[in-house]
Design an enzyme around this catalytic site. Structure first.
Site, PDB file in Angstrom:
ATOM      1  N   GLY A  78      81.913 -69.680  25.200  1.00  0.00           N
ATOM      2  CA  GLY A  78      82.334 -70.763  26.007  1.00  0.00           C
ATOM      3  C   GLY A  78      83.191 -70.461  27.021  1.00  0.00           C
ATOM      4  O   GLY A  78      84.234 -71.226  27.729  1.00  0.00           O
ATOM      5  N   THR A  79      83.075 -68.969  27.538  1.00  0.00           N
ATOM      6  CA  THR A  79      83.741 -68.469  28.647  1.00  0.00           C
ATOM      7  C   THR A  79      83.824 -69.249  29.848  1.00  0.00           C
ATOM      8  O   THR A  79      84.977 -69.518  30.555  1.00  0.00           O
ATOM      9  CB  THR A  79      83.361 -66.784  28.926  1.00  0.00           C
ATOM     10  OG1 THR A  79      82.618 -66.481  27.667  1.00  0.00           O
ATOM     11  CG2 THR A  79      84.397 -65.977  29.352  1.00  0.00           C
ATOM     12  N   TRP A 126      83.089 -72.229  30.638  1.00  0.00           N
ATOM     13  CA  TRP A 126      83.914 -73.486  30.414  1.00  0.00           C
ATOM     14  C   TRP A 126      85.499 -73.086  30.528  1.00  0.00           C
ATOM     15  O   TRP A 126      86.148 -73.799  31.400  1.00  0.00           O
ATOM     16  CB  TRP A 126      83.538 -74.126  28.946  1.00  0.00           C
ATOM     17  CG  TRP A 126      84.176 -75.690  28.836  1.00  0.00           C
ATOM     18  CD1 TRP A 126      84.656 -76.536  29.995  1.00  0.00           C
ATOM     19  CD2 TRP A 126      84.051 -76.467  27.775  1.00  0.00           C
ATOM     20  NE1 TRP A 126      84.895 -77.620  29.279  1.00  0.00           N
ATOM     21  CE2 TRP A 126      84.569 -77.593  28.123  1.00  0.00           C
ATOM     22  CE3 TRP A 126      83.484 -76.175  26.496  1.00  0.00           C
ATOM     23  CZ2 TRP A 126      84.494 -78.624  26.994  1.00  0.00           C
ATOM     24  CZ3 TRP A 126      83.664 -76.878  25.456  1.00  0.00           C
ATOM     25  CH2 TRP A 126      84.181 -78.267  25.846  1.00  0.00           C
ATOM     26  N   HIS A 150      86.185 -59.333  28.017  1.00  0.00           N
ATOM     27  CA  HIS A 150      85.283 -59.500  26.841  1.00  0.00           C
ATOM     28  C   HIS A 150      85.968 -58.235  25.825  1.00  0.00           C
ATOM     29  O   HIS A 150      85.300 -58.074  24.856  1.00  0.00           O
ATOM     30  CB  HIS A 150      83.714 -59.527  26.969  1.00  0.00           C
ATOM     31  CG  HIS A 150      83.121 -60.582  27.381  1.00  0.00           C
ATOM     32  ND1 HIS A 150      83.358 -61.910  27.154  1.00  0.00           N
ATOM     33  CD2 HIS A 150      82.340 -60.642  28.344  1.00  0.00           C
ATOM     34  CE1 HIS A 150      82.745 -62.523  28.003  1.00  0.00           C
ATOM     35  NE2 HIS A 150      81.971 -62.014  28.728  1.00  0.00           N
ATOM     36  N   ARG A 202      83.613 -69.010  18.784  1.00  0.00           N
ATOM     37  CA  ARG A 202      82.775 -70.185  18.555  1.00  0.00           C
ATOM     38  C   ARG A 202      82.051 -69.843  17.412  1.00  0.00           C
ATOM     39  O   ARG A 202      81.887 -68.696  17.029  1.00  0.00           O
ATOM     40  CB  ARG A 202      81.597 -70.119  19.845  1.00  0.00           C
ATOM     41  CG  ARG A 202      80.692 -71.456  19.865  1.00  0.00           C
ATOM     42  CD  ARG A 202      79.549 -71.056  21.178  1.00  0.00           C
ATOM     43  NE  ARG A 202      78.861 -72.266  21.082  1.00  0.00           N
ATOM     44  CZ  ARG A 202      77.883 -72.527  21.904  1.00  0.00           C
ATOM     45  NH1 ARG A 202      77.515 -71.425  22.809  1.00  0.00           N
ATOM     46  NH2 ARG A 202      77.188 -73.675  21.830  1.00  0.00           N
ATOM     47  N   ARG A 250      73.721 -74.218  29.406  1.00  0.00           N
ATOM     48  CA  ARG A 250      72.592 -74.538  28.977  1.00  0.00           C
ATOM     49  C   ARG A 250      72.580 -76.039  28.304  1.00  0.00           C
ATOM     50  O   ARG A 250      72.722 -76.942  28.894  1.00  0.00           O
ATOM     51  CB  ARG A 250      71.987 -73.357  27.958  1.00  0.00           C
ATOM     52  CG  ARG A 250      70.487 -73.437  27.285  1.00  0.00           C
ATOM     53  CD  ARG A 250      70.316 -72.373  26.461  1.00  0.00           C
ATOM     54  NE  ARG A 250      71.206 -72.264  25.184  1.00  0.00           N
ATOM     55  CZ  ARG A 250      70.714 -72.978  24.077  1.00  0.00           C
ATOM     56  NH1 ARG A 250      69.689 -73.484  23.846  1.00  0.00           N
ATOM     57  NH2 ARG A 250      71.523 -72.977  23.058  1.00  0.00           N
ATOM     58  N   LYS A 251      72.558 -75.926  26.746  1.00  0.00           N
ATOM     59  CA  LYS A 251      72.726 -77.401  26.099  1.00  0.00           C
ATOM     60  C   LYS A 251      74.274 -77.471  25.705  1.00  0.00           C
ATOM     61  O   LYS A 251      74.693 -78.701  25.895  1.00  0.00           O
ATOM     62  CB  LYS A 251      71.971 -77.210  24.751  1.00  0.00           C
ATOM     63  CG  LYS A 251      70.215 -77.077  24.996  1.00  0.00           C
ATOM     64  CD  LYS A 251      70.104 -77.581  23.497  1.00  0.00           C
ATOM     65  CE  LYS A 251      68.590 -77.254  23.480  1.00  0.00           C
ATOM     66  NZ  LYS A 251      68.277 -77.137  21.988  1.00  0.00           N
ATOM     67  N   GLY A 252      74.853 -76.516  25.508  1.00  0.00           N
ATOM     68  CA  GLY A 252      76.353 -76.655  25.082  1.00  0.00           C
ATOM     69  C   GLY A 252      76.492 -77.506  24.008  1.00  0.00           C
ATOM     70  O   GLY A 252      77.640 -78.411  23.716  1.00  0.00           O
TER      71      GLY A 252
HETATM   72  P1  A3P Z   1      74.635 -72.808  24.760  1.00  0.00           P
HETATM   73  O1  A3P Z   1      73.649 -71.638  25.355  1.00  0.00           O
HETATM   74  O2  A3P Z   1      74.672 -72.975  23.362  1.00  0.00           O
HETATM   75  O3  A3P Z   1      74.319 -74.116  25.396  1.00  0.00           O
HETATM   76  P2  A3P Z   1      79.594 -68.205  28.124  1.00  0.00           P
HETATM   77  O4  A3P Z   1      80.249 -69.259  29.148  1.00  0.00           O
HETATM   78  O5  A3P Z   1      80.883 -67.607  27.077  1.00  0.00           O
HETATM   79  O6  A3P Z   1      78.667 -67.291  28.565  1.00  0.00           O
HETATM   80  O7  A3P Z   1      79.019 -69.192  26.947  1.00  0.00           O
HETATM   81  C1  A3P Z   1      77.760 -70.125  27.169  1.00  0.00           C
HETATM   82  C2  A3P Z   1      77.762 -71.209  26.583  1.00  0.00           C
HETATM   83  O8  A3P Z   1      78.671 -72.037  26.893  1.00  0.00           O
HETATM   84  C3  A3P Z   1      76.225 -71.999  26.662  1.00  0.00           C
HETATM   85  O9  A3P Z   1      76.283 -72.445  25.427  1.00  0.00           O
HETATM   86  C4  A3P Z   1      76.689 -72.954  27.360  1.00  0.00           C
HETATM   87  O10 A3P Z   1      75.677 -74.114  27.663  1.00  0.00           O
HETATM   88  C5  A3P Z   1      78.036 -73.193  27.365  1.00  0.00           C
HETATM   89  N1  A3P Z   1      78.718 -73.896  28.435  1.00  0.00           N
HETATM   90  C6  A3P Z   1      78.810 -73.527  29.801  1.00  0.00           C
HETATM   91  N2  A3P Z   1      79.513 -74.141  30.442  1.00  0.00           N
HETATM   92  C7  A3P Z   1      79.982 -75.353  29.755  1.00  0.00           C
HETATM   93  C8  A3P Z   1      80.706 -76.460  29.813  1.00  0.00           C
HETATM   94  N3  A3P Z   1      81.398 -76.712  31.257  1.00  0.00           N
HETATM   95  N4  A3P Z   1      81.164 -77.195  28.773  1.00  0.00           N
HETATM   96  C9  A3P Z   1      80.532 -76.841  27.650  1.00  0.00           C
HETATM   97  N5  A3P Z   1      79.702 -75.908  27.372  1.00  0.00           N
HETATM   98  C10 A3P Z   1      79.604 -75.186  28.500  1.00  0.00           C
END
Ligand code: A3P
Length: 318
Positions: A69-70, A72, A132, A154, A284-286
């Site tokens: 969730g980085t 976000w 990270h 997560r 992606r899906k989140g």
């Molecule tokens: P999924 O692959 O399960 O959909 P990171 O940002 O650490 O690379 O993590 C990516 C994950 O966070 C992905 O999960 C992505 O869809 C989700 N993500 C990215 N932006 C987001 C947002 N604004 N709100 C919620 N989830 C988000």
């Protein structure tokens, strides 16, 4: 300066060759430093950061294990900490990916330069960084001046599936099997892993020094975003005023940083990092529990058992 740099790289070369090493599932040699595994380039960047980073009390560092969730949390932190400087009409998050606004210490700044120019950061007072690396590695240059660190964790199985989808979206074809990545995550020998070491470092840090380390969960951000964003704002010393709350300021930030909004922006649909990673692969899906569509019950049991054992006695449940 050149001589100094050469000496530094000699020092870091001899340190690196003394560290435990292993090979990850994609055949990359990794080295274990301050509890976690890194490839040579990232490790060299971390060592440079350890030596020369000069923290400021007001610095904010967004930390995570990859795919937790980085993106976000970067968006939320930027939007909160810089909110007095931008209007909602021409907000930087509308034209920049969150990764451009909150650079990684080891993957952007110290990887690309031996002495990053801190006057060119996307944000000042406070400066915003991300990482990270392990908590122990991050703390090295912060002995005298601790910064604010926000960590997001997560569910391990969702991290695994998210990482697998991300890796395959980058390579363009499904050439990394879920099973191979699963085994690698279980063994702990993966970039920035073991995942539980990465999480535990920050978890313990947040218990020891709650003023400087905030521990957030992706799942809680999803289920109670208003509560969590207010917690984050208070921790960062940018609490919402009553007027802001009454005029919908909290919801505005949540909406700006939502997956739906960010992933629909032109920049995130078409842009990419300088290394070629497209911004859309960060969205992606989140969904919470998406792992259920991919993992077998055997995989579920195995990883649950490993994580339970590794976290035993810590008070943390993942
Ligand atoms: P999924 O692959 O399960 O959909 P990171 O940002 O650490 O690379 O993590 C990516 C994950 O966070 C992905 O999960 C992505 O869809 C989700 N993500 C990215 N932006 C987001 C947002 N604004 N709100 C919620 N989830 C988000």
């Amino acid at each position: 300066l050149k001589e100094e740099e050469e000496n530094q790289s000699e020092d870091s070369k001899s340190l690196i060759s003394s560290l435990p090493s292993d090979i990850d599932c994609s055949g990359t040699k990794l080295y274990k430093y301050q509890g976690c595994w890194y490839d040579k380039d990232i490790l060299q960047a971390i060592l440079k950061f350890n030596k020369i980073f000069q923290p400021q009390e007001t610095d904010i560092i967004v930390a995570s294990f990859p795919k937790s969730g980085t993106t976000w949390l970067k968006a939320l932190t930027f939007a909160l900490a810089q909110r007095s400087k931008h209007t909602s009409e021409n907000h930087p998050l509308l034209t920049h990916n969150p990764h451009e606004l909150v650079p990684y210490l080891e993957l952007d700044l110290y990887l690309k330069s031996s002495k990053p120019d801190m006057s060119k950061l996307p944000s000042s007072s406070p400066r915003l960084f991300s990482t990270h690396m392990s908590f122990d590695a991050l703390k090295v240059p912060m002995k005298e001046t601790p910064c604010k660190i926000v960590y997001v964790c997560r569910n391990v199985k969702d991290v695994l599936v998210s990482l697998w989808c991300f890796e395959n979206s980058m390579s363009g074809e499904n050439n990394l099997s879920l099973e191979a990545l699963f085994e690698s995550l279980c063994s702990g020998v993966n970039l920035c892993g073991p995942l539980w070491e990465n999480v535990l470092g920050y978890w313990r840090g947040s218990l020891e020094d709650p003023k400087h380390v905030l521990f957030l969960r992706y799942e809680e951000l999803k289920t109670e975003p208003r509560v969590q964003i207010k917690r984050l704002a208070e921790f960062l010393d940018f609490p919402f005023t009553k007027e802001e709350e009454d005029s919908g300021g909290v919801d505005k930030i949540l909406e700006l940083c939502s997956l739906r909004n960010l992933s629909g922006l032109e920049i995130n649909k078409t842009g990419s990092l300088s290394e070629g990673v497209s911004f859309k692969s960060f969205f992606r899906k989140g969904e919470v529990g998406d792992w259920k569509s991919y993992m077998t019950p055997e995989m579920e049991n195995k990883i649950d058992m490993i994580v339970e054992e590794k976290l035993q006695g810590s008070g943390l449940i993942l």
